[in-house]
Structures are given as C-alpha cells and as structure tokens.
Design a protein around this motif. Structure first.
Motif, PDB file in Angstrom:
ATOM      1  N   ASP A   1     -40.216   3.134  18.815  1.00 53.80           N
ATOM      2  CA  ASP A   1     -40.002   3.123  20.272  1.00 53.80           C
ATOM      3  C   ASP A   1     -41.256   2.844  21.091  1.00 53.80           C
ATOM      4  O   ASP A   1     -41.228   2.928  22.313  1.00 53.80           O
ATOM      5  CB  ASP A   1     -39.372   4.435  20.767  1.00 53.80           C
ATOM      6  CG  ASP A   1     -37.859   4.477  20.585  1.00 53.80           C
ATOM      7  OD1 ASP A   1     -37.254   3.404  20.373  1.00 53.80           O
ATOM      8  OD2 ASP A   1     -37.279   5.579  20.661  1.00 53.80           O
TER       9      ASP A   1
ATOM     10  N   ASP B   1     -23.022   4.627  11.771  1.00 51.44           N
ATOM     11  CA  ASP B   1     -22.849   6.075  11.784  1.00 51.44           C
ATOM     12  C   ASP B   1     -23.419   6.707  13.056  1.00 51.44           C
ATOM     13  O   ASP B   1     -24.123   7.721  13.018  1.00 51.44           O
ATOM     14  CB  ASP B   1     -23.490   6.707  10.556  1.00 51.44           C
ATOM     15  CG  ASP B   1     -22.922   8.104  10.258  1.00 51.44           C
ATOM     16  OD1 ASP B   1     -21.750   8.352  10.596  1.00 51.44           O
ATOM     17  OD2 ASP B   1     -23.659   8.934   9.701  1.00 51.44           O
ATOM     18  N   GLY B   2     -23.132   6.076  14.202  1.00 45.08           N
ATOM     19  CA  GLY B   2     -23.520   6.627  15.491  1.00 45.08           C
ATOM     20  C   GLY B   2     -24.898   6.235  15.981  1.00 45.08           C
ATOM     21  O   GLY B   2     -25.294   6.619  17.088  1.00 45.08           O
ATOM     22  N   LYS B   3     -25.637   5.452  15.207  1.00 48.70           N
ATOM     23  CA  LYS B   3     -26.986   5.056  15.587  1.00 48.70           C
ATOM     24  C   LYS B   3     -27.103   3.528  15.647  1.00 48.70           C
ATOM     25  O   LYS B   3     -26.491   2.824  14.850  1.00 48.70           O
ATOM     26  CB  LYS B   3     -28.012   5.613  14.594  1.00 48.70           C
ATOM     27  CG  LYS B   3     -28.040   7.132  14.560  1.00 48.70           C
ATOM     28  CD  LYS B   3     -29.056   7.643  13.564  1.00 48.70           C
ATOM     29  CE  LYS B   3     -29.103   9.163  13.558  1.00 48.70           C
ATOM     30  NZ  LYS B   3     -30.097   9.693  12.591  1.00 48.70           N
ATOM     31  N   ILE B   4     -27.901   3.046  16.611  1.00 46.71           N
ATOM     32  CA  ILE B   4     -28.091   1.597  16.739  1.00 46.71           C
ATOM     33  C   ILE B   4     -28.893   1.080  15.547  1.00 46.71           C
ATOM     34  O   ILE B   4     -29.908   1.661  15.165  1.00 46.71           O
ATOM     35  CB  ILE B   4     -28.820   1.247  18.051  1.00 46.71           C
ATOM     36  CG1 ILE B   4     -28.072   1.816  19.250  1.00 46.71           C
ATOM     37  CG2 ILE B   4     -28.946  -0.271  18.209  1.00 46.71           C
ATOM     38  CD1 ILE B   4     -28.776   1.592  20.574  1.00 46.71           C
ATOM     39  N   GLU B   5     -28.428  -0.031  14.986  1.00 44.25           N
ATOM     40  CA  GLU B   5     -29.074  -0.608  13.802  1.00 44.25           C
ATOM     41  C   GLU B   5     -29.035  -2.132  13.899  1.00 44.25           C
ATOM     42  O   GLU B   5     -27.989  -2.716  14.157  1.00 44.25           O
ATOM     43  CB  GLU B   5     -28.350  -0.150  12.532  1.00 44.25           C
ATOM     44  CG  GLU B   5     -29.084  -0.446  11.244  1.00 44.25           C
ATOM     45  CD  GLU B   5     -30.268   0.482  11.007  1.00 44.25           C
ATOM     46  OE1 GLU B   5     -31.211   0.055  10.302  1.00 44.25           O
ATOM     47  OE2 GLU B   5     -30.262   1.616  11.514  1.00 44.25           O
TER      48      GLU B   5
ATOM     49  N   ARG C   1     -17.940   8.712  15.107  1.00 44.98           N
ATOM     50  CA  ARG C   1     -19.221   8.136  15.503  1.00 44.98           C
ATOM     51  C   ARG C   1     -19.101   6.619  15.602  1.00 44.98           C
ATOM     52  O   ARG C   1     -18.342   5.998  14.852  1.00 44.98           O
ATOM     53  CB  ARG C   1     -20.309   8.499  14.483  1.00 44.98           C
ATOM     54  CG  ARG C   1     -20.551  10.002  14.371  1.00 44.98           C
ATOM     55  CD  ARG C   1     -21.460  10.331  13.207  1.00 44.98           C
ATOM     56  NE  ARG C   1     -21.624  11.781  13.063  1.00 44.98           N
ATOM     57  CZ  ARG C   1     -22.139  12.358  11.984  1.00 44.98           C
ATOM     58  NH1 ARG C   1     -22.529  11.610  10.942  1.00 44.98           N
ATOM     59  NH2 ARG C   1     -22.260  13.673  11.927  1.00 44.98           N
TER      60      ARG C   1
ATOM     61  N   TYR D   1     -23.842  -0.640  15.555  1.00 40.32           N
ATOM     62  CA  TYR D   1     -24.051   0.776  15.269  1.00 40.32           C
ATOM     63  C   TYR D   1     -23.755   1.076  13.798  1.00 40.32           C
ATOM     64  O   TYR D   1     -22.903   0.441  13.171  1.00 40.32           O
ATOM     65  CB  TYR D   1     -23.146   1.647  16.139  1.00 40.32           C
ATOM     66  CG  TYR D   1     -23.635   1.820  17.556  1.00 40.32           C
ATOM     67  CD1 TYR D   1     -24.323   2.962  17.943  1.00 40.32           C
ATOM     68  CD2 TYR D   1     -23.407   0.828  18.508  1.00 40.32           C
ATOM     69  CE1 TYR D   1     -24.772   3.120  19.245  1.00 40.32           C
ATOM     70  CE2 TYR D   1     -23.854   0.976  19.813  1.00 40.32           C
ATOM     71  CZ  TYR D   1     -24.535   2.125  20.173  1.00 40.32           C
ATOM     72  OH  TYR D   1     -24.989   2.278  21.464  1.00 40.32           O
TER      73      TYR D   1
ATOM     74  N   ASN E   1     -32.477   2.846  12.686  1.00 40.77           N
ATOM     75  CA  ASN E   1     -32.196   4.275  12.797  1.00 40.77           C
ATOM     76  C   ASN E   1     -32.272   4.754  14.246  1.00 40.77           C
ATOM     77  O   ASN E   1     -32.852   5.795  14.551  1.00 40.77           O
ATOM     78  CB  ASN E   1     -33.151   5.082  11.913  1.00 40.77           C
ATOM     79  CG  ASN E   1     -32.642   6.500  11.663  1.00 40.77           C
ATOM     80  OD1 ASN E   1     -31.439   6.737  11.608  1.00 40.77           O
ATOM     81  ND2 ASN E   1     -33.570   7.437  11.528  1.00 40.77           N
ATOM     82  N   ASP E   2     -31.697   3.961  15.168  1.00 36.78           N
ATOM     83  CA  ASP E   2     -31.579   4.319  16.581  1.00 36.78           C
ATOM     84  C   ASP E   2     -32.897   4.280  17.344  1.00 36.78           C
ATOM     85  O   ASP E   2     -32.994   4.777  18.455  1.00 36.78           O
ATOM     86  CB  ASP E   2     -30.952   5.710  16.740  1.00 36.78           C
ATOM     87  CG  ASP E   2     -30.086   5.811  17.996  1.00 36.78           C
ATOM     88  OD1 ASP E   2     -29.412   4.822  18.333  1.00 36.78           O
ATOM     89  OD2 ASP E   2     -30.076   6.873  18.636  1.00 36.78           O
TER      90      ASP E   2
ATOM     91  N   TYR F   1     -33.549  -2.741  16.220  1.00 36.68           N
ATOM     92  CA  TYR F   1     -33.469  -1.292  16.042  1.00 36.68           C
ATOM     93  C   TYR F   1     -33.385  -0.918  14.565  1.00 36.68           C
ATOM     94  O   TYR F   1     -32.835  -1.651  13.748  1.00 36.68           O
ATOM     95  CB  TYR F   1     -32.227  -0.733  16.735  1.00 36.68           C
ATOM     96  CG  TYR F   1     -32.331  -0.627  18.237  1.00 36.68           C
ATOM     97  CD1 TYR F   1     -32.749   0.555  18.848  1.00 36.68           C
ATOM     98  CD2 TYR F   1     -32.004  -1.711  19.045  1.00 36.68           C
ATOM     99  CE1 TYR F   1     -32.828   0.663  20.227  1.00 36.68           C
ATOM    100  CE2 TYR F   1     -32.086  -1.613  20.435  1.00 36.68           C
ATOM    101  CZ  TYR F   1     -32.501  -0.426  21.014  1.00 36.68           C
ATOM    102  OH  TYR F   1     -32.581  -0.327  22.378  1.00 36.68           O
TER     103      TYR F   1
END
Length: 236
Positions: free
Chosen positions: A206, A157-161, A135, A155, A181-182, A179
């Motif tokens: 969002d 763990d695969g999510k935008i932070e 990730r 990122y 948690n994505d 961001y």
C-alpha cells in the motif's frame, strides 16, 4: 320482518366466514411448528410486517416483508424459498417500489451473483459474486448510468487480487492497480481523460516503492525514488 331475517343471516355468514379465515392463518401443527399461511402486523397498527407460507416450520414459496411509511406498509423485500436447494431468491425495493438489488442468499449470507441498480433508472450499477462463505469472489463490475463500465476488480475470498481497472464515463482507462491479498502490490498506472500516461510506478504493501515516473502531455517530466520512504515512512 323478512328483510330483517335476511340481514341477520347475511351478517352471520360474514361473521363466521371471517372467523374461519382468521382461524386459517398463523396456525401451528401438532409439533408446535408454524404451518400454513402466516401474517404478522407491526405493533400497534393493522399493517403487515411480513406474510408467507410455512410447511411444518419451514418457509416455502414467496415471503413478503414490509416497512412502515406514514403508518402504511410498503413492500421492502421478497424472499422466495426453493424446494430443491437452500438458496433463497431475494429482492430489495425502495419505498416507491423500485427494484434496488437482487440475488441469492443462504440463511443470512449473500451467495452467488448479485445485481444492484441505479437509483433513478433500471440501469445496472454493480454486478458482484459471492462464495459460499458470503465473501466476494471473482469479478466485481461497476457501471455508469449509460451502461459504460466504471470499474473492474477481481476478488478472492473477500480480498482484492490481481489487476483492478477504473474507467471514465467515455470508456477510457484512467487508473490501473495491482493488488495482492487486498493490498496494493505491484505496478500502477494513471492516465488522463484522453488516455495519456500521467504517472506509473510500483506499490509495496500500500505504499509507493521504487522509481516512479511522471508525465505531461505524454512526455516524461520527472522521476522520483520512493524506496527509502517505503522502508521508513517517517522520512520523506
């Protein structure tokens, strides 16, 4: 007669040499594991699909993988196996032999640093990093062909932070997002190509939330409250 004997002897040497070469490839060890140099062709044609060396069932050294282009094998990727770790050094190529991307893999997962290149030049297009789970982790940078950074994102763990920034080809910041948690959560800002503020406000999950400010030529021209809309998206 002498010439005929010499010709027969030469043909015999070539034949047996060829047979020994074929017997030397695609062999199995006593346990039925692939061992030594292996080469496999595409079905129906005498063109290689892959080639590389096994050591009692384990890949070692450099493996080459091909794709068919007009019934001819063209190198599409290489995988180099290390004796010191499980990481595999991988490269992908275009049909014309140009390097597309390179990095490390563990089994089928991307790990560590990966670099992608622009289509028509050797210029770096993207640099990203992966964790042991495959990730995205840490910085991801995107570049214009001229080398100027186009995007910088973090990122986890695969999510935008955290803060994500987008730049013009001249290096001017034109967008800045926050961001968590994505999802867009926190302040965001928009600028024109000269770096002047166009709009600023917050997002919540969002959606625009709270007071947003809009500008023209650097001067505040409008304020709009998105609080109710963010609570109930049906209302506008």
């Amino acid at each position: 007669m002498i010439k005929q004997s010499i010709l027969i002897a030469a043909c015999s040497i070539l034949f047996f040499t060829s047979m020994r070469a074929q017997e030397g490839d695609n062999q199995l060890d006593a346990n039925g594991e692939r061992h030594g140099f292996w080469k496999k062709n595409f079905d129906g044609v005498s063109q290689p699909r892959y080639e590389g060396t096994f050591e009692h069932g384990k890949e070692v050294g450099l493996f080459k993988f091909y794709k068919l282009d007009k019934n001819q094998s063209v190198l599409s990727a290489t995988r180099e196996f290390s004796t010191d770790s499980d990481d595999i050094s991988v490269k992908f190529f275009s049909s014309k032999g140009k390097l597309i991307s390179e990095g490390a893999m563990k089994d089928t997962l991307f790990v560590g640093k990966w670099v992608y290149y622009h289509n028509k030049t050797k210029a770096v297009m993207t640099v990203e990093h992966y964790n042991d789970k495959g990730r995205l982790e840490g910085e991801r940078m995107v570049y214009y062909p001229n080398g100027q950074m186009a995007e910088h994102t973090i990122y986890k763990d695969g999510k935008i932070e955290g803060i994500s920034k987008i730049f013009s080809e001249k290096g001017v910041l034109i967008k800045e997002f926050t961001y968590k948690n994505d999802m867009l959560n926190g302040m965001s800002k928009y600028y024109n190509g000269d770096g002047q503020m166009l709009a600023e406000g917050a997002y919540r999950n969002d959606k625009k939330h709270g007071i947003w400010k809009f500008y023209e030529n650097g001067a505040l021209t409008e304020e709009k409250d998105f609080t109710e809309y963010s609570k109930n998206p049906i209302k506008q």
